[in-house]
Scaffold this motif. Structure first.
Motif, PDB file in Angstrom:
ATOM      1  N   ASP A  76      -5.636 -10.401  -4.834  1.00  0.00           N
ATOM      2  CA  ASP A  76      -4.939  -9.654  -3.586  1.00  0.00           C
ATOM      3  C   ASP A  76      -3.831  -8.805  -4.169  1.00  0.00           C
ATOM      4  OD1 ASP A  76      -3.398 -11.808  -4.385  1.00  0.00           O
ATOM      5  OD2 ASP A  76      -3.144 -12.488  -2.185  1.00  0.00           O
ATOM      6  N   ALA A  77      -3.733  -8.638  -5.421  1.00  0.00           N
ATOM      7  CA  ALA A  77      -2.541  -7.949  -5.956  1.00  0.00           C
ATOM      8  C   ALA A  77      -2.788  -6.733  -5.936  1.00  0.00           C
ATOM      9  CB  ALA A  77      -2.387  -8.467  -7.525  1.00  0.00           C
ATOM     10  N   PRO A  78      -1.621  -5.737  -5.607  1.00  0.00           N
ATOM     11  CA  PRO A  78      -1.674  -4.300  -5.694  1.00  0.00           C
ATOM     12  C   PRO A  78      -1.796  -3.976  -7.191  1.00  0.00           C
ATOM     13  CG  PRO A  78       0.526  -5.169  -5.030  1.00  0.00           C
ATOM     14  CD  PRO A  78      -0.292  -6.295  -5.280  1.00  0.00           C
ATOM     15  N   GLN A 100      -9.676  -7.500  -4.205  1.00  0.00           N
ATOM     16  CA  GLN A 100      -9.144  -7.456  -2.371  1.00  0.00           C
ATOM     17  C   GLN A 100      -7.854  -6.803  -2.223  1.00  0.00           C
ATOM     18  OE1 GLN A 100      -9.771 -11.496  -1.683  1.00  0.00           O
ATOM     19  NE2 GLN A 100     -11.646 -11.605  -2.788  1.00  0.00           N
ATOM     20  N   GLY A 101      -7.061  -6.593  -3.336  1.00  0.00           N
ATOM     21  CA  GLY A 101      -5.663  -6.067  -2.910  1.00  0.00           C
ATOM     22  C   GLY A 101      -5.958  -4.360  -3.029  1.00  0.00           C
ATOM     23  N   PRO A 102      -4.770  -3.705  -2.786  1.00  0.00           N
ATOM     24  CA  PRO A 102      -4.817  -2.330  -2.630  1.00  0.00           C
ATOM     25  C   PRO A 102      -4.905  -1.692  -4.031  1.00  0.00           C
ATOM     26  CG  PRO A 102      -2.664  -2.990  -1.789  1.00  0.00           C
ATOM     27  CD  PRO A 102      -3.427  -4.165  -2.132  1.00  0.00           C
ATOM     28  N   ILE A 103      -5.978  -0.702  -4.125  1.00  0.00           N
ATOM     29  CA  ILE A 103      -6.088   0.085  -5.473  1.00  0.00           C
ATOM     30  C   ILE A 103      -5.638   1.193  -5.499  1.00  0.00           C
ATOM     31  CG2 ILE A 103      -7.828   0.885  -7.295  1.00  0.00           C
ATOM     32  CD1 ILE A 103      -9.740  -1.635  -6.125  1.00  0.00           C
ATOM     33  N   LEU A 104      -4.641   1.920  -6.575  1.00  0.00           N
ATOM     34  CA  LEU A 104      -4.283   3.246  -6.675  1.00  0.00           C
ATOM     35  C   LEU A 104      -4.682   3.481  -8.171  1.00  0.00           C
ATOM     36  CD1 LEU A 104      -2.511   5.495  -5.511  1.00  0.00           C
ATOM     37  CD2 LEU A 104      -0.678   4.525  -7.023  1.00  0.00           C
ATOM     38  N   THR A 105      -5.537   4.753  -7.839  1.00  0.00           N
ATOM     39  CA  THR A 105      -5.865   5.489  -9.407  1.00  0.00           C
ATOM     40  C   THR A 105      -4.820   6.470  -9.473  1.00  0.00           C
ATOM     41  OG1 THR A 105      -7.539   6.992  -8.559  1.00  0.00           O
ATOM     42  CG2 THR A 105      -8.359   4.796  -9.173  1.00  0.00           C
ATOM     43  N   SER A 134      -6.947   4.524  -3.268  1.00  0.00           N
ATOM     44  CA  SER A 134      -6.003   5.680  -3.014  1.00  0.00           C
ATOM     45  C   SER A 134      -6.120   6.276  -4.595  1.00  0.00           C
ATOM     46  CB  SER A 134      -4.683   5.082  -2.553  1.00  0.00           C
ATOM     47  OG  SER A 134      -4.889   4.451  -1.167  1.00  0.00           O
ATOM     48  N   THR A 135      -5.768   7.535  -4.433  1.00  0.00           N
ATOM     49  CA  THR A 135      -5.513   8.294  -5.775  1.00  0.00           C
ATOM     50  C   THR A 135      -4.457   9.252  -5.701  1.00  0.00           C
ATOM     51  OG1 THR A 135      -6.790   9.417  -7.364  1.00  0.00           O
ATOM     52  CG2 THR A 135      -7.192  10.161  -4.799  1.00  0.00           C
ATOM     53  N   LEU A 136      -3.458   9.416  -6.857  1.00  0.00           N
ATOM     54  CA  LEU A 136      -2.532  10.291  -7.064  1.00  0.00           C
ATOM     55  C   LEU A 136      -2.374  10.867  -8.580  1.00  0.00           C
ATOM     56  CD1 LEU A 136       0.452   8.218  -5.460  1.00  0.00           C
ATOM     57  CD2 LEU A 136      -0.467  10.262  -4.838  1.00  0.00           C
ATOM     58  N   THR A 152       4.598   5.471  -0.092  1.00  0.00           N
ATOM     59  CA  THR A 152       3.851   5.008   0.938  1.00  0.00           C
ATOM     60  C   THR A 152       2.688   3.772   0.513  1.00  0.00           C
ATOM     61  OG1 THR A 152       3.634   7.134   1.801  1.00  0.00           O
ATOM     62  CG2 THR A 152       2.021   5.835   2.658  1.00  0.00           C
ATOM     63  N   TRP A 153       2.118   4.185  -0.583  1.00  0.00           N
ATOM     64  CA  TRP A 153       1.247   3.232  -1.123  1.00  0.00           C
ATOM     65  C   TRP A 153       1.831   1.862  -1.440  1.00  0.00           C
ATOM     66  CZ3 TRP A 153       0.311   0.345  -5.648  1.00  0.00           C
ATOM     67  CH2 TRP A 153      -0.937  -0.220  -5.764  1.00  0.00           C
ATOM     68  N   LEU A 154       2.938   1.854  -2.102  1.00  0.00           N
ATOM     69  CA  LEU A 154       3.719   0.511  -2.332  1.00  0.00           C
ATOM     70  C   LEU A 154       3.955  -0.249  -0.881  1.00  0.00           C
ATOM     71  CD1 LEU A 154       6.033   2.123  -4.975  1.00  0.00           C
ATOM     72  CD2 LEU A 154       4.259   0.164  -5.294  1.00  0.00           C
ATOM     73  N   GLU A 155       4.274   0.622   0.208  1.00  0.00           N
ATOM     74  CA  GLU A 155       4.465  -0.077   1.342  1.00  0.00           C
ATOM     75  C   GLU A 155       3.403  -0.714   2.197  1.00  0.00           C
ATOM     76  OE1 GLU A 155       7.326   2.925   2.889  1.00  0.00           O
ATOM     77  OE2 GLU A 155       8.981   2.089   1.613  1.00  0.00           O
ATOM     78  N   THR A 156       2.254   0.325   2.150  1.00  0.00           N
ATOM     79  CA  THR A 156       1.333   0.114   3.192  1.00  0.00           C
ATOM     80  C   THR A 156      -0.071  -0.015   2.564  1.00  0.00           C
ATOM     81  OG1 THR A 156       0.515   2.516   2.912  1.00  0.00           O
ATOM     82  CG2 THR A 156       2.235   1.870   4.636  1.00  0.00           C
ATOM     83  N   GLY A 157      -0.219   0.437   1.080  1.00  0.00           N
ATOM     84  CA  GLY A 157      -1.393   0.028   0.386  1.00  0.00           C
ATOM     85  C   GLY A 157      -2.472   1.249   0.589  1.00  0.00           C
ATOM     86  N   THR A 158      -1.960   2.296   1.224  1.00  0.00           N
ATOM     87  CA  THR A 158      -2.938   3.396   1.047  1.00  0.00           C
ATOM     88  C   THR A 158      -2.233   4.864   1.211  1.00  0.00           C
ATOM     89  OG1 THR A 158      -3.034   3.192   3.481  1.00  0.00           O
ATOM     90  CG2 THR A 158      -5.121   2.652   2.543  1.00  0.00           C
ATOM     91  N   VAL A 159      -2.774   5.552   0.501  1.00  0.00           N
ATOM     92  CA  VAL A 159      -2.232   7.055   0.574  1.00  0.00           C
ATOM     93  C   VAL A 159      -3.400   7.852   1.152  1.00  0.00           C
ATOM     94  CG1 VAL A 159      -1.768   9.117  -0.829  1.00  0.00           C
ATOM     95  CG2 VAL A 159      -1.065   6.700  -1.580  1.00  0.00           C
ATOM     96  N   HIS A 160      -2.979   8.895   1.838  1.00  0.00           N
ATOM     97  CA  HIS A 160      -3.811   9.817   2.793  1.00  0.00           C
ATOM     98  C   HIS A 160      -3.704  11.157   2.294  1.00  0.00           C
ATOM     99  CE1 HIS A 160      -6.601  11.342   5.883  1.00  0.00           C
ATOM    100  NE2 HIS A 160      -5.832  12.157   6.168  1.00  0.00           N
ATOM    101  N   HIS A 161      -4.830  11.776   1.759  1.00  0.00           N
ATOM    102  CA  HIS A 161      -4.414  13.476   1.392  1.00  0.00           C
ATOM    103  C   HIS A 161      -5.145  14.233   2.795  1.00  0.00           C
ATOM    104  CE1 HIS A 161      -3.231  12.323  -2.643  1.00  0.00           C
ATOM    105  NE2 HIS A 161      -4.094  11.714  -2.692  1.00  0.00           N
ATOM    106  N   THR A 162      -4.574  15.137   3.265  1.00  0.00           N
ATOM    107  CA  THR A 162      -5.302  15.897   4.236  1.00  0.00           C
ATOM    108  C   THR A 162      -6.262  16.921   3.463  1.00  0.00           C
ATOM    109  OG1 THR A 162      -3.133  17.429   4.115  1.00  0.00           O
ATOM    110  CG2 THR A 162      -3.699  16.228   6.199  1.00  0.00           C
ATOM    111  N   THR A 163      -7.682  17.005   4.023  1.00  0.00           N
ATOM    112  CA  THR A 163      -8.457  17.656   3.482  1.00  0.00           C
ATOM    113  C   THR A 163      -9.033  18.608   4.601  1.00  0.00           C
ATOM    114  OG1 THR A 163     -10.067  15.775   4.050  1.00  0.00           O
ATOM    115  CG2 THR A 163      -9.337  16.112   1.879  1.00  0.00           C
ATOM    116  N   ASP A 164      -8.223  19.364   5.327  1.00  0.00           N
ATOM    117  CA  ASP A 164      -8.280  20.414   6.370  1.00  0.00           C
ATOM    118  C   ASP A 164      -9.080  21.382   5.819  1.00  0.00           C
ATOM    119  OD1 ASP A 164      -6.146  20.965   5.424  1.00  0.00           O
ATOM    120  OD2 ASP A 164      -5.131  20.806   7.334  1.00  0.00           O
TER     121      ASP A 164
END
Ligand SMILES: C[C@H](O)[C@@H](O)[C@@H](O)C(=O)CO
Length: 544
Positions: A76-78, A100-105, A134-136, A152-164
């Protein structure tokens, strides 16, 4: 402050070639230092889950090693996967899929090595597998875009990018003629069926590049699973006379090979002769098995036996190419036609290339097409344009027609760290013109296509040089502009390994080809996303 929080785990996937891992390690090390500083500034800490080995690099270099490393990581580690280099996704896929923990590439915005490409390949593979991540990306890990998202990722475990900038296509938007043509071509494909020849599937751990048969068959496309050993065996059957004639053909067309003396460091005529054998063998096998398109894996397996296949791949994608006859010399094979080739066995790109050929033939537009890596990008420094200019680049070949004809093509030696037996690239700078760009990928157990319009620009020699020298200078390049899609939008929505490009004669022809592809893909059951805008900045939905 940071001591209270469990450290973020960090892994780095690499190549499976020791030489590449050793050479590229300093860039990875620099990335990690900058990334660690950024994480620490935000009050967290990073712990590497695997150490630098006595081989002189700190990459996970095989699936086996990846599984060993992941056994030591708390489930469960980030977790950050950091990439400054081209990597093989299967090294870490097993571990990431059960994590199971948050993943950031994360990748560094650098063209030096294909780290952005490596990360995008991993993103595509995770998307296909249905994993959450999530990705950055960042140039130096101090910019607001990166730091804001990282926080945001460190605090919430996800990053959202707008794709409008992306609209899911509604068939009613497609102009009538394009709709009819696309549907007719889809019906033909489903009815008559076509064969995609695959020389060793699963190139370099590109899980995302394998289209499951159950998604491909309803389109009327079936794989012929071929082996690179068969290709090698067929090469041995090609006569010296046929080989020499093919070599002479390139020279007669004015292609410039940059030869040297040393087989280890330089390009030599013998390497090109082996590639000529491979080219003839590939055409004969394509004919024998009735393939409409083929893909040669090449980097694993073949690289230890023969020079790289790039010259072969680019030549197959060219309509103008050395004639190949059957073994008895009686019949010219695929006379006057390109045989679309999907480099690195990216089957998604192969399917796209097949559609492009069928559509552009009917619309009388250039059929030659290729995939490129989304290798890097940088604002133009020559004052030619204010639009963001990508470096679309692929590891060795593009069709000669894209590069302005054979007399504009250069053959350089492939980098020794990737290709011990050398081989010529098919390099040059893509000519200016209107393009349609696309990428097919797999998500939610379905096929998707992102489709956009853009332009290949001509930039002054110094700017081209800067871009080549900032990447792999011996590989072919396109100065790509994507209409209505910014750098970060392009990155955020990229779930494929590659971007496919095809030219059209002018804006109207390119728009027509764009809509016809949208129509054909839709009629085949592929879910189409229209990206960005038309050339004049207007939205796609208003048209049609
Ligand atoms: C030679 C490298 O391994 C390349 O294959 C890599 O940069 C790619 O082109 C990935 O698409």
């Amino acid at each position: 402050m940071s001591t209270q929080r469990p450290p973020v785990q960090l892994v780095a996937s690499g190549d499976s070639r020791l030489s590449a891992n050793q050479k590229c390690w300093p860039a990875q090390n620099a990335l990690e230092e900058a990334l660690n500083n950024a994480v620490e500034k935000l009050g967290y800490s990073v712990q590497r889950a695997h150490l630098v080995t006595d081989q002189g690099h700190g990459f996970i270099d095989s699936q086996k090693r990846g599984m060993e490393v992941f056994r030591t990581i708390a489930p469960d580690a980030p977790l950050i996967v950091a990439e400054a280099v081209w990597q093989y996704s299967h090294h870490v896929l097993a571990g990431l899929l059960s994590h199971q923990g948050p993943i950031l590439t994360v990748a560094n915005w650098s063209g030096q090595w294909p780290g952005l490409v490596g990360m995008l390949n991993l993103n595509g593979s995770l998307t296909k597998a249905g994993a959450e991540y999530s990705t950055l990306w960042s140039e130096d890990f101090t910019d607001d875009f990166f730091l804001g998202h990282l926080k945001t990722w460190l605090e919430t475990g996800t990053v959202h990018h707008t794709t409008d900038h992306v609209a899911s296509l509604e068939p009613k938007w497609i102009p009538q003629l394009a709709s009819q043509t696309g549907k007719r071509l889809a019906d033909e494909l489903r009815q008559d069926k076509a064969i995609m020849g695959v020389f060793d599937e699963g190139c370099m751990g590109m899980f995302n590049a394998i289209i499951p048969d159950h998604l491909l068959h309803p389109l009327g496309v079936f794989k012929e699973r071929l082996s690179q050993s068969a290709l090698y065996a067929e090469m041995r059957e090609v006569s010296d006379d046929d080989t020499n004639k093919a070599f002479q053909w390139y020279r007669d067309q004015g292609m410039k090979f940059h030869f040297g003396e040393s087989d280890v460091e330089d390009l030599t005529p013998n390497q090109v002769l082996e590639q000529c054998r491979m080219y003839i063998a590939a055409v004969r096998l394509a004919d024998q098995f009735g393939c409409e398109t083929i893909g040669i894996q090449y980097q694993q397996g073949l690289k230890d036996l023969t020079p790289a296949s790039d010259l072969v791949e680019g030549t197959l994608n060219s309509t103008s190419r050395p004639p190949v006859f059957d073994r008895h010399g009686s019949k010219e094979l695929y006379a006057g036609q390109a045989i679309p080739h999907f480099n690195e066995v990216d089957e998604c790109a192969g399917l796209d290339a097949m559609m492009i050929h069928r559509i552009h033939r009917i619309l009388r537009q250039p059929v030659e097409t290729t995939l490129h890596d989304l290798r890097w990008g940088s604002p133009d420094q020559s004052g030619t344009t204010t639009q963001y200019v990508w470096v679309f680049e692929i590891s060795g070949s593009a069709p000669a027609e894209h590069l302005g004809g054979w007399n504009q093509c250069h053959g350089y030696r492939q980098p020794p760290m990737y290709f011990p037996k050398g081989g010529s690239t098919l390099s040059g700078v893509s000519r200016p013109g209107e393009i349609i760009w696309s990428r097919i990928y797999i998500a939610d157990n379905a096929l998707y296509m992102d489709l956009g319009r853009g332009e290949s620009l001509a930039l002054p020699p110094e700017e081209t040089k800067r871009r080549l020298e900032g990447t792999t200078a011996v590989w072919p390049i396109m100065h790509g502009v994507t209409y209505g899609v910014s750098r970060d939008q392009m990155m955020a929505k990229h779930k494929a390994n590659h971007v496919q490009v095809a030219y059209a004669e002018d804006v109207a022809a390119a728009d027509q080809a764009f809509w016809t592809r949208a129509a054909m893909a839709t009629a085949l059951g592929i879910r189409v996303n229209l990206c960005g805008t038309q050339k004049d900045g207007s939205s796609w939905h208003k048209k049609g």
